[in-house]
Every structure is written in structure tokens, then in C-alpha cells.
Design an enzyme around this catalytic site. Structure first.
Site, PDB file in Angstrom:
ATOM      1  N   ASN A   7       3.134 -63.822  29.692  1.00  0.00           N
ATOM      2  CA  ASN A   7       2.809 -63.145  30.944  1.00  0.00           C
ATOM      3  C   ASN A   7       4.035 -62.507  31.592  1.00  0.00           C
ATOM      4  O   ASN A   7       3.976 -62.111  32.758  1.00  0.00           O
ATOM      5  CB  ASN A   7       2.153 -64.123  31.918  1.00  0.00           C
ATOM      6  CG  ASN A   7       0.738 -64.439  31.497  1.00  0.00           C
ATOM      7  OD1 ASN A   7       0.009 -63.557  31.053  1.00  0.00           O
ATOM      8  ND2 ASN A   7       0.364 -65.696  31.595  1.00  0.00           N
ATOM      9  N   LYS A  66       3.451 -63.111  18.932  1.00  0.00           N
ATOM     10  CA  LYS A  66       2.357 -63.645  19.743  1.00  0.00           C
ATOM     11  C   LYS A  66       1.642 -64.783  19.010  1.00  0.00           C
ATOM     12  O   LYS A  66       1.311 -65.811  19.615  1.00  0.00           O
ATOM     13  CB  LYS A  66       1.359 -62.547  20.113  1.00  0.00           C
ATOM     14  CG  LYS A  66       0.218 -63.123  20.947  1.00  0.00           C
ATOM     15  CD  LYS A  66      -0.343 -62.168  21.949  1.00  0.00           C
ATOM     16  CE  LYS A  66      -1.288 -62.924  22.885  1.00  0.00           C
ATOM     17  NZ  LYS A  66      -2.012 -62.043  23.790  1.00  0.00           N
ATOM     18  N   HIS A  95       3.653 -59.741  34.010  1.00  0.00           N
ATOM     19  CA  HIS A  95       2.235 -59.670  34.375  1.00  0.00           C
ATOM     20  C   HIS A  95       1.938 -60.171  35.788  1.00  0.00           C
ATOM     21  O   HIS A  95       0.907 -59.813  36.351  1.00  0.00           O
ATOM     22  CB  HIS A  95       1.388 -60.473  33.388  1.00  0.00           C
ATOM     23  CG  HIS A  95       1.221 -59.782  32.061  1.00  0.00           C
ATOM     24  ND1 HIS A  95       2.282 -59.426  31.257  1.00  0.00           N
ATOM     25  CD2 HIS A  95       0.112 -59.365  31.400  1.00  0.00           C
ATOM     26  CE1 HIS A  95       1.837 -58.835  30.160  1.00  0.00           C
ATOM     27  NE2 HIS A  95       0.528 -58.794  30.222  1.00  0.00           N
ATOM     28  N   HIS A 131      -0.280 -57.575  37.451  1.00  0.00           N
ATOM     29  CA  HIS A 131      -1.679 -57.815  37.811  1.00  0.00           C
ATOM     30  C   HIS A 131      -1.935 -57.533  39.281  1.00  0.00           C
ATOM     31  O   HIS A 131      -2.953 -56.955  39.644  1.00  0.00           O
ATOM     32  CB  HIS A 131      -2.069 -59.271  37.517  1.00  0.00           C
ATOM     33  CG  HIS A 131      -2.474 -59.506  36.095  1.00  0.00           C
ATOM     34  ND1 HIS A 131      -2.666 -60.763  35.577  1.00  0.00           N
ATOM     35  CD2 HIS A 131      -2.741 -58.644  35.077  1.00  0.00           C
ATOM     36  CE1 HIS A 131      -3.025 -60.660  34.312  1.00  0.00           C
ATOM     37  NE2 HIS A 131      -3.069 -59.391  33.976  1.00  0.00           N
ATOM     38  N   GLU A 170      -2.731 -72.257  26.817  1.00  0.00           N
ATOM     39  CA  GLU A 170      -1.859 -71.803  27.904  1.00  0.00           C
ATOM     40  C   GLU A 170      -1.468 -72.923  28.849  1.00  0.00           C
ATOM     41  O   GLU A 170      -1.570 -72.807  30.062  1.00  0.00           O
ATOM     42  CB  GLU A 170      -2.558 -70.687  28.681  1.00  0.00           C
ATOM     43  CG  GLU A 170      -1.565 -69.796  29.406  1.00  0.00           C
ATOM     44  CD  GLU A 170      -2.200 -68.499  29.870  1.00  0.00           C
ATOM     45  OE1 GLU A 170      -3.419 -68.451  30.030  1.00  0.00           O
ATOM     46  OE2 GLU A 170      -1.448 -67.534  30.069  1.00  0.00           O
ATOM     47  N   HIS A 186      -3.088 -50.970  32.485  1.00  0.00           N
ATOM     48  CA  HIS A 186      -2.493 -52.296  32.421  1.00  0.00           C
ATOM     49  C   HIS A 186      -0.998 -52.269  32.052  1.00  0.00           C
ATOM     50  O   HIS A 186      -0.162 -52.888  32.705  1.00  0.00           O
ATOM     51  CB  HIS A 186      -3.277 -53.154  31.421  1.00  0.00           C
ATOM     52  CG  HIS A 186      -2.723 -54.534  31.225  1.00  0.00           C
ATOM     53  ND1 HIS A 186      -2.711 -55.460  32.241  1.00  0.00           N
ATOM     54  CD2 HIS A 186      -2.151 -55.134  30.152  1.00  0.00           C
ATOM     55  CE1 HIS A 186      -2.152 -56.583  31.795  1.00  0.00           C
ATOM     56  NE2 HIS A 186      -1.807 -56.412  30.535  1.00  0.00           N
ATOM     57  N   LYS A 233      -7.847 -64.947  24.380  1.00  0.00           N
ATOM     58  CA  LYS A 233      -8.196 -64.857  25.795  1.00  0.00           C
ATOM     59  C   LYS A 233      -9.238 -63.762  25.973  1.00  0.00           C
ATOM     60  O   LYS A 233      -8.987 -62.594  25.657  1.00  0.00           O
ATOM     61  CB  LYS A 233      -6.955 -64.565  26.638  1.00  0.00           C
ATOM     62  CG  LYS A 233      -6.061 -65.792  26.769  1.00  0.00           C
ATOM     63  CD  LYS A 233      -4.726 -65.475  27.391  1.00  0.00           C
ATOM     64  CE  LYS A 233      -4.792 -65.393  28.891  1.00  0.00           C
ATOM     65  NZ  LYS A 233      -3.424 -65.283  29.480  1.00  0.00           N
ATOM     66  N   ARG A 258     -23.855 -70.073  23.530  1.00  0.00           N
ATOM     67  CA  ARG A 258     -22.675 -70.955  23.554  1.00  0.00           C
ATOM     68  C   ARG A 258     -21.661 -70.624  22.456  1.00  0.00           C
ATOM     69  O   ARG A 258     -20.887 -71.488  22.044  1.00  0.00           O
ATOM     70  CB  ARG A 258     -23.076 -72.424  23.463  1.00  0.00           C
ATOM     71  CG  ARG A 258     -23.915 -72.905  24.630  1.00  0.00           C
ATOM     72  CD  ARG A 258     -23.902 -74.408  24.766  1.00  0.00           C
ATOM     73  NE  ARG A 258     -24.758 -74.826  25.873  1.00  0.00           N
ATOM     74  CZ  ARG A 258     -26.050 -75.087  25.760  1.00  0.00           C
ATOM     75  NH1 ARG A 258     -26.634 -74.980  24.587  1.00  0.00           N
ATOM     76  NH2 ARG A 258     -26.742 -75.453  26.801  1.00  0.00           N
ATOM     77  N   ARG A 304       2.960 -70.725  26.287  1.00  0.00           N
ATOM     78  CA  ARG A 304       2.233 -69.465  26.220  1.00  0.00           C
ATOM     79  C   ARG A 304       2.373 -68.610  27.473  1.00  0.00           C
ATOM     80  O   ARG A 304       2.221 -67.393  27.434  1.00  0.00           O
ATOM     81  CB  ARG A 304       0.761 -69.763  25.960  1.00  0.00           C
ATOM     82  CG  ARG A 304      -0.047 -68.507  25.793  1.00  0.00           C
ATOM     83  CD  ARG A 304      -1.383 -68.837  25.230  1.00  0.00           C
ATOM     84  NE  ARG A 304      -2.224 -67.660  25.261  1.00  0.00           N
ATOM     85  CZ  ARG A 304      -3.356 -67.552  24.616  1.00  0.00           C
ATOM     86  NH1 ARG A 304      -3.775 -68.562  23.886  1.00  0.00           N
ATOM     87  NH2 ARG A 304      -4.062 -66.463  24.680  1.00  0.00           N
ATOM     88  N   GLU A 332       3.913 -53.603  26.506  1.00  0.00           N
ATOM     89  CA  GLU A 332       3.730 -54.955  25.957  1.00  0.00           C
ATOM     90  C   GLU A 332       4.642 -55.180  24.749  1.00  0.00           C
ATOM     91  O   GLU A 332       5.092 -56.295  24.504  1.00  0.00           O
ATOM     92  CB  GLU A 332       2.271 -55.200  25.553  1.00  0.00           C
ATOM     93  CG  GLU A 332       1.271 -55.136  26.679  1.00  0.00           C
ATOM     94  CD  GLU A 332       1.146 -56.451  27.478  1.00  0.00           C
ATOM     95  OE1 GLU A 332       1.724 -57.473  27.080  1.00  0.00           O
ATOM     96  OE2 GLU A 332       0.457 -56.417  28.516  1.00  0.00           O
TER      97      GLU A 332
END
Lengths: 361, 361
Positions: free
Chosen positions: B245, B227, B248, B252, B237, B265, B143, B121, B241, B185
Site C-alpha cells: 500500500n 507481489k 495508497h 485513496h 494482509e 488510481h 483482493k 459462496r 503485505r 504501481e
């Protein structure tokens, strides 16, 4: 219907405890302002008993419902099952605003919660626990997980539900062994927090085993209150919360060395509590009467207080792999009296062995 | 050596940016007061280049170090690899106070972070990103994830590292394609937040591609600052935030329909930014000059601005599976000008198709 608030700041949520409230689950969900899609995760047996009632209630409240069924038993709380559930979440087209509802006992709750905590980095999670154990324990506190071959709950997260609905009516279809196993965790709450509650249990054995409604309402509510209080003070198990693991250190080890086949969780905890009582007595912090009281109450509820034929060194090894180990020291929760426990991580291995030998009879 | 603080309350952490600082990682870890065991997760290539230096530094600081190596490439960011890593964490006897160090690019960081977030955990997590992309993006913001066959990063969590160490020296061994992809990026940060930084990039193309130390120090630090600022304002998010993206959404989808084999990417993001610029222009919120400026800068850094031969409907389907979809609406980040973006989730499907057709050339 009783309601409790678990106070965790922006992650606070309600626990609803009542008789025959499954049909209201749709309304409850509606109040939470969730996205339109709901995936109910359950198992074959629970689905056959309560699946339709919950499905209908949720659909009537306007949600689009899918159902995913897993096998029944601890062995299905695995990464393999998780993978299948991820696939079903994708098929159901769940998005970030969607909700995963766990309808079942601890296994269903733990794995459904793990999926909810990791699918798209977290979707809404609602628990409908259907066993005593999951109603008083695994549905409160945000611990979700799957097992690893080398250890129970080794892969998991802390993830809070948006709501917990505990229906007393569903306990009527619970098999006796599961009912009793759940009561092991109930006894635990008495030992760690509330002597009066411990005595209440001792004085109401027949009503409890007969599932008398008023008695069970009080019992479930009080357990949830205690757990909620402990969790609210220590959400991420950094300190106080560890006391909820009373009986679990050796309990988990017994489950692990028998591949989760021989003992159900509460039975492991029952033996583990007897072990913890004996350990506490051996190091001189708990008197003999309080050891006997615990052992007696556990027996009264038809739970095991010893085990046969297991290898002590295997249990010692399993203990060393426990999550509660820090730099080689196994951590135990030990009672000083009934209602009051402390955390100890400096117990000599020979004393642990000695107690295990005694328990093996 | 520069240092930034990402301010997230009790989950705050430092980012250290400097030249030739891998040898100091042991000292840095020691300052964090962690348990004695460290598992370094890396890949074969990065291990052969920098594994010994980091291993030695961490061992010399008194830690017990194990190394787990994964395959190189996005396809290894899978549940299968995660399973192997869980096994290695068990073998290394990690406990709750142990630390997982990610030494590598985004794939290593994402999966190592996912393991760290779920093993017992959650154990301590430290990132040593070795690519431009991971230094400016995936190492900041918490993330972590693995891919599902149906979608990138579909299984994951929000989990903050205890420390990020970005060493400029390691970028010298980065292959050119990866360097350029990372710069996609970097350009993104200019578009979403800082026109001046966008212009800085346009004016320093050769120094950047030549990895001039001072220029890169400024560039990495500024990206991390932007960032960190965005993440600090919206850790989970829920709102702001999402602007990270930019590029993206379609990026994606392009990666997904090509099974993560054709585009790295940053290349997906590069094309995705051109798409976003064109979309913004088509709905009348961005002028043509700012579309051209973006397309030109992306080209200047040797990045793709179009794609060939893909099926538009497959891309539309992949978009519908995106995590950013809420109740059927795909969410786009669109620029109003360079340095200023907005979130839109009501774009007509025919306009998206139109832009995709244009990009297919």
C-alpha cells in the site's frame, strides 16, 4: 455453562452453551482481544427483548457499541438490507479490528455474518443466536449469506465467527412455531449422525417442547458437537459437510417457490426430510420402518410432513437452480439407516416427481 | 511465455505472462479441470477489442460461454453493478463448479472477483488483466471488492484466482494515461522491495513507454514476482503485505474526495508516493536525495506529483475513514531508503497536514 471448541486451525473458535449467559457477553468479548468498536446487528423484536442486556454487558466491558436493526423475516436477508447495514457500519466508523455481533436468529446471523465477511474484506464476527434453529445450525459452520430473488443464500461466503454464545434462557420467548421449526434441524442431526440421539429425541418429546433446562443443555450441546465435528472435517463443503443438507434440497425448493412466505426454514426441512426418506426407500437403500420412524418423529414435534397445492414443475425448476446442482445433476442426501447417510446425485427426475406428488397428498 | 507460481498452499495458482496468448486461454482453462460453464465479465471497450478472441478460445476448448458487460470506469465498481452481475450469473445458470473470467482492468477484475467470491459462496475465478495496473497489481493477491460511496474497496473479500493470464499484446491498445498510471504501481515495487529494479526503470524509460516486448516481459514478471512473494508471506494482509500500500494511503483519500472522477488510481498512488516520501523525510527516516529520486522518476513517467484546489480537511477526513485505520490511527508505509520500507501508524496529524499543504503547491 458448557463450552465446545470448533477446530479449524487458525480459524478455530469456541461455542458457549448455557442458561442466562447474555450478561457475560462483554467479558467473553474482552478475552478475544478485539478492537474497541462493536456493531450489534439485530432485529426490532430481539432488540426489545435482549438488546439492552447485551448492549450494557458489552459497554461495561469497555467497548464502544452501536446497534443496527433490520426487519424481522427472511425477506430482509437481502442485498437491500445489506446495503443499509454497510452504511451503518460506515457511520459507526468500524475499522478492520472492529467486531460485528449478530444478536438474533438465522436471518440476523446470516446477513450480519455476510456483512462481517465483506466489510473491509472481513472484520471480527461474534454470534449470539436466539432461536433453536440458529443455535444448532446457522451459528456453527461459517456459512453466511443473503438471498437472491432466484435462490436462497445464493450470495454469501464461508466466514468463521470468533465466538458463538448460545443462551438457553432466550428460547423461553421464542414463539412455538419457531421452536418446532428449530427442532427439525435437531432431528436431522439424529438421522445423519447418531441413532442414539434420534431415540433420545423420541423419548423426551415433552421435556424438549417444555424447554426443560437439563434436557435442552444436552440437546444443544450434542447438535453443536455433531455439526462442529462435520464442519471441522470439511470446512468448505467439498464433501462430507454436504450431509448437513439432509432434508434441505427439497426444503429449499419449497421455500423458494413460495417466496419464503409460507414455510419457515425448519418446516421446509421437515417436509424435505420426509421426501428424502421416501426417495431413499424408493431407490431401495432405506427400509420402510426407518421411513416411518422419521415421519412419526417429525409429526410428534408438530412439524409438517406434506404440502398442499404447489406446482410440481415449479419445484423441479427451483431444484435445478439449487447451489448443490453440479452440471445439471441435483444432489440429494439420503439415509441408508437412521444415523447413516450417503450423497446421491444420479436420481431419475421421475422418481423425484413421484415423491413430490405423494407429498402433495 | 513466462510462468510464475504464487505459493498459497491449497490456494496456489499460476500467473502466465507472454505476448499474444489470449488465444490460448481455452487450453489453460481446460487444464484446470473446471465445470462446463464460464461467465466472462468484461466492459464494452475491452469486449469490442478482445471479447471475440477470448470467447472463441474458451468455446473451442468445450466450455459453455456467457458474457456480461459492465460500464467502463471506477463508478461501475458498485453494489448496483454487483447486483446486475448476480442476476446475470443466475441467468447463465452458473453452478458451484462454474468459472467467472475477468477480462479487463482493475475495475473489472475487482468486481468480477467479488462476484466470484460471493456467488454460491464462491465459484472458480480466472483473471485476464488488460492494463499494466491490473497486470502488476490487482490481478495478484486475491483482493477483490466493490466501492462504497464512503470509501474505495470498502466491501470485499480475499479470494484467490485459479489462474492469471497477462498478455503484453493487449497493452498496445491501452490509452496513454492508463499506461502511465499503471507505471506508478511499477515504480512502487522498486521503492518497497528492489532498488535495482527502481534503477532499471529509471534507465529504460523510453523502452517502457514504447512497450518494447522484452523490456515489458521482464518488467511485468518482476512486479508479479515481488507481489507474489509478499502475498505468499502474508495472504490476509496482517503484516508485511501492507507494504504494497505504499503511496495508497493518501492516494485513496485523493481518489475518494474527488469521487473517483479526477484521478485514475495510479495517479492517486503517484501523488501518494511523493507524499509518503516527504513524510518519511520530515520524520527523519529518509534522506532528501531519495525523495528527489522518487519524485523525478514519477515525473519522468508523466505522472502527477502534486494536486490543486482540494480541501485539506476533506482529505484528512477521508484518511480517517481508510480501511487501514486502526482505532483512530492512520497507517502509513514509509521508505527508509529505496528498496526498503517500514509501517508507521503514529504520525502526528499536523505533519500530514503540512505535507498535504506542500503538495497542493
Amino acid at each position: 455453562m458448557e463450552q465446545l471448541r470448533v477446530d479449524l486451525g487458525e480459524r478455530s473458535y469456541d461455542i458457549k452453551v448455557g442458561y442466562d449467559i447474555l450478561s457475560k457477553v462483554g467479558e467473553y468479548l474482552k478475552e478475544l482481544n478485539l478492537g474497541s468498536k462493536v456493531l450489534i446487528i439485530t432485529n426490532e423484536l430481539v432488540d426489545s427483548l435482549y438488546g439492552r442486556e447485551v448492549e450494557q454487558a458489552v459497554e461495561e466491558a469497555g467497548f464502544e457499541v452501536n446497534i443496527a436493526k433490520i426487519g424481522d423475516g427472511e425477506k430482509y436477508k437481502s442485498l437491500d438490507t445489506a446495503r443499509e447495514l454497510y452504511d451503518q457500519a460506515v457511520e459507526a466508523n468500524l475499522d478492520r479490528s472492529s467486531t460485528i455481533v449478530a444478536l438474533g436468529g438465522g436471518v440476523v446471523g446470516d446477513i450480519a455474518g455476510f456483512i462481517a465477511s465483506t466489510y473491509m474484506r472481513g472484520v471480527n464476527f461474534v454470534q449470539i443466536p436466539t432461536t433453536v434453529l440458529s443455535q444448532v445450525d446457522s451459528s456453527v459452520g461459517g456459512k453466511v449469506a443473503v438471498n437472491h430473488p432466484q435462490g436462497k443464500n445464493l450470495i454469501g461466503a464461508f466466514y468463521q465467527p470468533k465466538l458463538v454464545v448460545a443462551d438457553i434462557k432466550v428460547l423461553k420467548t421464542l414463539e412455538e412455531r419457531q421452536l418446532k421449526a428449530g427442532l427439525a434441524e435437531v432431528i436431522k442431526y439424529g438421522v445423519i449422525w447418531d441413532e442414539e440421539f434420534f431415540n433420545f429425541l423420541a423419548n423426551n418429546r415433552n421435556k424438549i417442547l417444555g424447554l426443560d433446562t437439563n434436557t435442552m443443555e444436552y440437546l444443544l450441546k450434542r447438535c453443536c458437537e455433531i455439526k462442529a465435528e462435520v464442519v471441522a472435517r470439511d470446512e468448505r463443503e467439498l464433501g462430507l459437510r454436504a450431509i448437513l443438507n439432509y432434508g434441505h434440497t427439497i426444503g429449499h425448493a419449497l421455500e423458494a417457490v413460495t417466496d419464503y412466505q409460507r414455510f419457515v426454514h425448519g418446516e421446509g426441512v421437515a417436509i424435505g426430510m420426509v421426501a428424502a426418506a421416501k426417495l431413499a426407500n424408493k431407490i431401495g437403500i432405506l427400509n420402510g420402518t426407518d421411513v416411518e420412524k422419521q415421519e412419526e418423529l417429525i409429526k410428534e414435534f408438530g412439524l409438517p410432513v406434506s404440502f398442499e397445492g404447489l406446482n410440481i414443475e415449479s419445484i423441479m425448476k427451483a431444484l435445478a437452480k439449487d447451489k448443490k446442482v453440479k452440471d445439471g445433476m441435483v444432489r440429494f442426501i439420503l439415509a441408508e439407516e437412521i444415523g447413516q447417510v450417503v450423497i446421491k446425485s444420479d436420481l431419475p427426475h421421475n422418481i423425484i416427481r413421484e415423491v413430490l406428488e405423494e407429498l402433495r397428498g
